[in-house]
Enzyme design. Structure first.
Site, PDB file in Angstrom:
ATOM      1  N   CYS A 243       0.833  -1.206   0.000  1.00 18.51           N
ATOM      2  CA  CYS A 243       0.000   0.000   0.000  1.00 18.51           C
ATOM      3  C   CYS A 243       0.871   1.260   0.000  1.00 18.51           C
ATOM      4  O   CYS A 243       1.923   1.306   0.597  1.00 18.51           O
ATOM      5  CB  CYS A 243      -0.940   0.071   1.185  1.00 18.51           C
TER       6      CYS A 243
ATOM      7  N   ARG B 147       6.353  -0.670  -3.980  1.00 19.26           N
ATOM      8  CA  ARG B 147       5.978  -1.283  -2.709  1.00 19.26           C
ATOM      9  C   ARG B 147       5.067  -2.502  -2.908  1.00 19.26           C
ATOM     10  O   ARG B 147       4.923  -3.320  -2.012  1.00 19.26           O
ATOM     11  CB  ARG B 147       5.245  -0.243  -1.845  1.00 19.26           C
TER      12      ARG B 147
ATOM     13  N   TRP C 249      -2.632  -3.007  -1.589  1.00 16.94           N
ATOM     14  CA  TRP C 249      -2.210  -4.421  -1.620  1.00 16.94           C
ATOM     15  C   TRP C 249      -3.241  -5.162  -0.781  1.00 16.94           C
ATOM     16  O   TRP C 249      -3.331  -4.950   0.427  1.00 16.94           O
ATOM     17  CB  TRP C 249      -0.807  -4.551  -1.035  1.00 16.94           C
TER      18      TRP C 249
ATOM     19  N   ASN D  90      -3.096   2.650   5.109  1.00 16.51           N
ATOM     20  CA  ASN D  90      -2.091   1.569   5.092  1.00 16.51           C
ATOM     21  C   ASN D  90      -2.134   0.912   6.449  1.00 16.51           C
ATOM     22  O   ASN D  90      -2.151   1.608   7.461  1.00 16.51           O
ATOM     23  CB  ASN D  90      -0.669   2.124   4.933  1.00 16.51           C
ATOM     24  N   GLY D  91      -2.070  -0.404   6.476  1.00 19.83           N
ATOM     25  CA  GLY D  91      -2.050  -1.111   7.760  1.00 19.83           C
ATOM     26  C   GLY D  91      -3.226  -2.050   7.877  1.00 19.83           C
ATOM     27  O   GLY D  91      -3.904  -2.351   6.882  1.00 19.83           O
TER      28      GLY D  91
ATOM     29  N   GLU E 139      18.768 -18.425   0.209  1.00 15.16           N
ATOM     30  CA  GLU E 139      18.547 -17.162  -0.500  1.00 15.16           C
ATOM     31  C   GLU E 139      18.462 -17.400  -2.014  1.00 15.16           C
ATOM     32  O   GLU E 139      17.642 -16.791  -2.697  1.00 15.16           O
ATOM     33  CB  GLU E 139      19.654 -16.164  -0.144  1.00 15.16           C
TER      34      GLU E 139
ATOM     35  N   LYS F 120      15.187 -16.295  -4.144  1.00 13.05           N
ATOM     36  CA  LYS F 120      15.292 -15.357  -5.269  1.00 13.05           C
ATOM     37  C   LYS F 120      14.606 -15.946  -6.496  1.00 13.05           C
ATOM     38  O   LYS F 120      13.841 -15.285  -7.179  1.00 13.05           O
ATOM     39  CB  LYS F 120      16.774 -15.127  -5.534  1.00 13.05           C
TER      40      LYS F 120
ATOM     41  N   GLU G 225      10.568 -16.389  -6.011  1.00 13.92           N
ATOM     42  CA  GLU G 225       9.726 -15.199  -5.884  1.00 13.92           C
ATOM     43  C   GLU G 225       9.561 -14.443  -7.196  1.00 13.92           C
ATOM     44  O   GLU G 225       8.529 -13.827  -7.420  1.00 13.92           O
ATOM     45  CB  GLU G 225      10.229 -14.268  -4.780  1.00 13.92           C
TER      46      GLU G 225
ATOM     47  N   HIS H 245      16.894 -38.359   3.272  1.00 11.65           N
ATOM     48  CA  HIS H 245      15.899 -38.688   4.293  1.00 11.65           C
ATOM     49  C   HIS H 245      14.479 -38.389   3.811  1.00 11.65           C
ATOM     50  O   HIS H 245      13.579 -38.222   4.628  1.00 11.65           O
ATOM     51  CB  HIS H 245      16.228 -37.953   5.596  1.00 11.65           C
TER      52      HIS H 245
ATOM     53  N   LYS I  95       6.957  -4.743  -1.433  1.00 11.19           N
ATOM     54  CA  LYS I  95       8.327  -4.422  -1.037  1.00 11.19           C
ATOM     55  C   LYS I  95       8.431  -4.183   0.458  1.00 11.19           C
ATOM     56  O   LYS I  95       9.396  -4.567   1.094  1.00 11.19           O
ATOM     57  CB  LYS I  95       8.788  -3.183  -1.818  1.00 11.19           C
TER      58      LYS I  95
HETATM   59  C1  F6R Z   1      12.923 -11.169  -0.871  1.00 17.26           C
HETATM   60  C2  F6R Z   1      12.593 -10.018  -0.049  1.00 17.26           C
HETATM   61  C3  F6R Z   1      11.889 -10.254   1.226  1.00 17.26           C
HETATM   62  C4  F6R Z   1      12.411  -9.281   2.296  1.00 17.26           C
HETATM   63  C5  F6R Z   1      11.537  -9.392   3.551  1.00 17.26           C
HETATM   64  C6  F6R Z   1      12.020  -8.468   4.650  1.00 17.26           C
HETATM   65  O1  F6R Z   1      13.601 -10.782  -2.028  1.00 17.26           O
HETATM   66  O2  F6R Z   1      12.871  -8.905  -0.406  1.00 17.26           O
HETATM   67  O3  F6R Z   1      11.996 -11.572   1.647  1.00 17.26           O
HETATM   68  O4  F6R Z   1      13.748  -9.569   2.572  1.00 17.26           O
HETATM   69  O5  F6R Z   1      10.210  -9.074   3.234  1.00 17.26           O
HETATM   70  O6  F6R Z   1      11.948  -7.142   4.257  1.00 17.26           O
HETATM   71  P1  F6R Z   1      12.795  -6.038   4.975  1.00 17.26           P
HETATM   72  O7  F6R Z   1      14.226  -6.331   4.719  1.00 17.26           O
HETATM   73  O8  F6R Z   1      12.340  -4.745   4.375  1.00 17.26           O
HETATM   74  O9  F6R Z   1      12.483  -6.124   6.442  1.00 17.26           O
END
Ligand code: F6R
Length: 601
Positions: free
Chosen positions: A2, A27, A73, A97-98, A476, A480, A483, A499, A596
């Protein structure tokens, strides 16, 4: 997650609001809307999907100078026009937002008073509650004040009232909101990029404060409704940081900035001498136990840091995802430090974990990218990562900057705990200095990773395996890929496959096997051979040349000290994920369903 932009000024506002919403697109959102004052009335235009859909409905020339805009969102109810913000009930129109946790109780109460609701959202309930309280209080400020005391949850609100068409009201609790002004008017916004076309100076609205914004002034009322003044902060990042420039995607641009980001982060804390580390990290000396708490990729840096701090600095570390940690029994003692890691500094679960530790009188350190964000402001200590604004939803350069800070912390604590010989320290320092060149070299090798991506992008699942530090890197790498490409990619400890999971390996199933840890490499290679024997398509990622051929493709990464190695290991995995997503024509910078800044629980 949002985005809010509000503007009251002396100039046409629709173009300003729209460009602000565009700047907040990163975002994550799935519908958008604007409420503007025209002919002394509040008009609302909303649309589902991307902003471009809303754009088609807007009149950019209309002579309106006051408006609030929103990208939503979806949390309560589908992404459709009815649920899109703004929500109007009676005299009040709101963007939010929230999440309001007690909205069902409030909705029931207001329904009994005769209010009817069109949407499934919690936000519409706020509009109704404001309208109801206004009827009781007969004063907008008092109605907002009464409303804020009845809401449970997190909220940043932009509010219009049809009895006062010269002002926009703003209120926030737990979700961020900034205020700004320039010669032609005043703003409210949920994030700095929304105002950067006009100014780089901003005020942070504090929890439970109310702001009144019109074309001339910004007035702030504290939680007791007393007028207060806040000083302006200055955003010093380049505005061009938030443009894509010649890159096709923000993600690619941000990966290409990683050598600079690394340098900027190192230079903030380390001038080549251990003395500089002592000056910046000396406060860490007194903590004997560390909890690292974060979400998603930031959590993965915590998994890596656990391995580094335990093995090299001899410090006991507990790492946990914030959404679990916040509700968990924690075994704190007086020399525990809780480290919160976050790019945005606004992640709701991480912020809650921070507050939990503070509540228990435990000291907190934030490793954060966004300056002045809630986590940065509320922690006892802050170490900023110097990644600059990160726009792509999938984090790359901010992740690398978090790893960089953890590498320096490990070096410092290993040094003061006498865990490294001076020769080893000298070698690490040499590696720190040469790393920007190696980062650039790895980025420039992109064609190697792209060729591999071209071979695997049609698969429905991909496995990442590794041991120890390399398992953390696998986590990670897998995140990546999944997502942004929507391929089911999962990470396993290499020794754990047999296992159960190995039953999923079929002919040509891609397995990305990471092996940079020399101590355990032979064990990992045995596990790789086990999947190869079942006809997996093995992509071997290592800093060590293999003695025999047990792989289909080999990504050779440069070898540096293990304290720094993960910084290099992640780069091919980021670029591989990028190209797989590109081949699959995915929306790389804004993957479906993701946001984001995850400001809800
Ligand atoms: C993955 C990604 C998310 C953030 C997570 C935490 O690419 O970006 O997994 O790492 O949402 O976000 P922050 O770092 O803003 O607390």
């Amino acid at each position: 997650m949002c985005g809010i932009v509000g503007f009251a000024g002396k100039t046409k506002c629709i173009p300003i609001i729209y460009s602000g919403l565009e700047a907040l697109e990163y975002r994550g959102y799935d519908s958008a809307g604007i409420a503007y004052i025209y002919n002394d009335k509040i008009n609302i235009i909303k649309e589902k999907g991307k902003l471009i859909n809303l754009k088609k409905k807007l009149d950019f020339d209309i002579n309106s100078t006051i408006a609030i805009g929103h990208t939503r969102w979806a949390t309560h109810g589908n992404a459709n026009i009815t649920n899109a913000h703004p929500h109007q009930v009676g005299k009040f129109t709101v963007v939010h937002n929230g999440i309001i946790e007690n909205y069902i109780e409030l909705k029931n109460k207001l329904s009994k008073k005769g209010y009817q609701f069109k949407s499934e959202t919690d936000t519409e309930v706020i509009s109704a509650l404001l309208d109801y309280n206004y009827k009781l209080e007969k004063d907008i400020l008092k109605a907002i004040d009464k409303t804020k005391k009845e809401l449970i949850g997190s909220f940043a609100l932009g509010i219009l009232c049809s009895d006062d068409i010269k002002d926009i009201y703003a209120l926030r609790y737990s979700s961020p909101l900034i205020l700004a002004s320039f010669t032609n008017g005043n703003f409210l916004a949920s994030d700095i990029p929304a105002i950067l076309n006009y100014t780089n100076k901003y005020i942070i609205l504090e929890n439970l404060e109310i702001a009144k914004i019109n074309k001339e002034t910004i007035t702030i009322y504290n939680k007791d409704l007393k007028e207060v003044k806040h000083s302006y902060h200055t955003y010093n990042g380049e505005k061009s940081n938030v443009q894509k420039n010649s890159y096709e995607h923000f993600m690619l641009k941000e990966i290409n900035e990683e050598d600079k980001v690394y340098k900027n982060t190192i230079n903030s804390y380390f001038d080549g001498t251990l003395k500089s580390l002592n000056e910046n990290f000396g406060f860490l000396k007194k903590y004997k136990k560390i909890d690292i708490v974060a979400c998603g990729s930031a959590y993965h840096t915590g998994v890596i840091a656990k391995s580094l701090l335990e093995n090299y600095a001899n410090i006991k570390v507990y790492t946990e995802v914030a959404s679990e940690y916040r509700y968990k029994k924690c075994f704190y003692d007086k020399d525990t430090l809780v480290i919160l890691v976050s790019q945005s500094g606004e992640t709701a679960d991480t912020l809650a974990a921070l507050r939990k530790a503070k509540n228990d009188k435990i000291k907190t350190l934030a490793i954060v990218n966004a300056i002045d964000s809630s986590i940065a402001r509320e922690a006892d200590y802050v170490l900023y990562t110097k990644a600059g604004p990160e726009i792509a939803v999938a984090t790359t350069k901010a992740y690398l900057a978090q790893l960089t800070v953890f590498s320096l912390i490990t070096l410092y604590l290993a040094y003061i705990n006498n865990q490294l010989s001076s020769k080893e320290i000298d070698n690490i320092i040499k590696d720190i200095i040469k790393l920007p060149r190696l980062i650039k070299k790895e980025i420039n090798n992109y064609q190697i990773y792209y060729n591999i991506a071209d071979k695997i992008y049609e698969n429905k699942q991909v496995f990442f395996i590794g041991r120890g530090l390399d398992y953390a890197n696998s986590l990670e790498g897998a995140l990546k890929l999944k997502e942004i490409s929507y391929i089911n990619s999962v990470a396993y400890q290499a020794g754990e496959l047999k296992h159960g999971t190995i039953s999923l390996i079929e002919n040509k199933t891609p397995v990305i096997a990471i092996a940079t840890d020399e101590v355990i490499i032979d064990k990992t290679i045995s596990n790789i051979k086990e999947v190869k024997a079942r006809n997996a398509y093995v992509i071997y990622v290592s800093s060590i040349n293999p003695k025999d051929i047990f792989y289909d493709d080999f990504i050779k990464i440069e070898k540096v000290h293990p304290i720094l190695q993960s910084i290099l290991t992640i780069i091919p995995l980021q670029l591989l994920a990028y190209k797989v997503a590109k081949n699959n024509k995915c929306d790389i910078d804004k993957p479906r369903n993701l946001a984001k800044s995850v400001t809800v629980e």
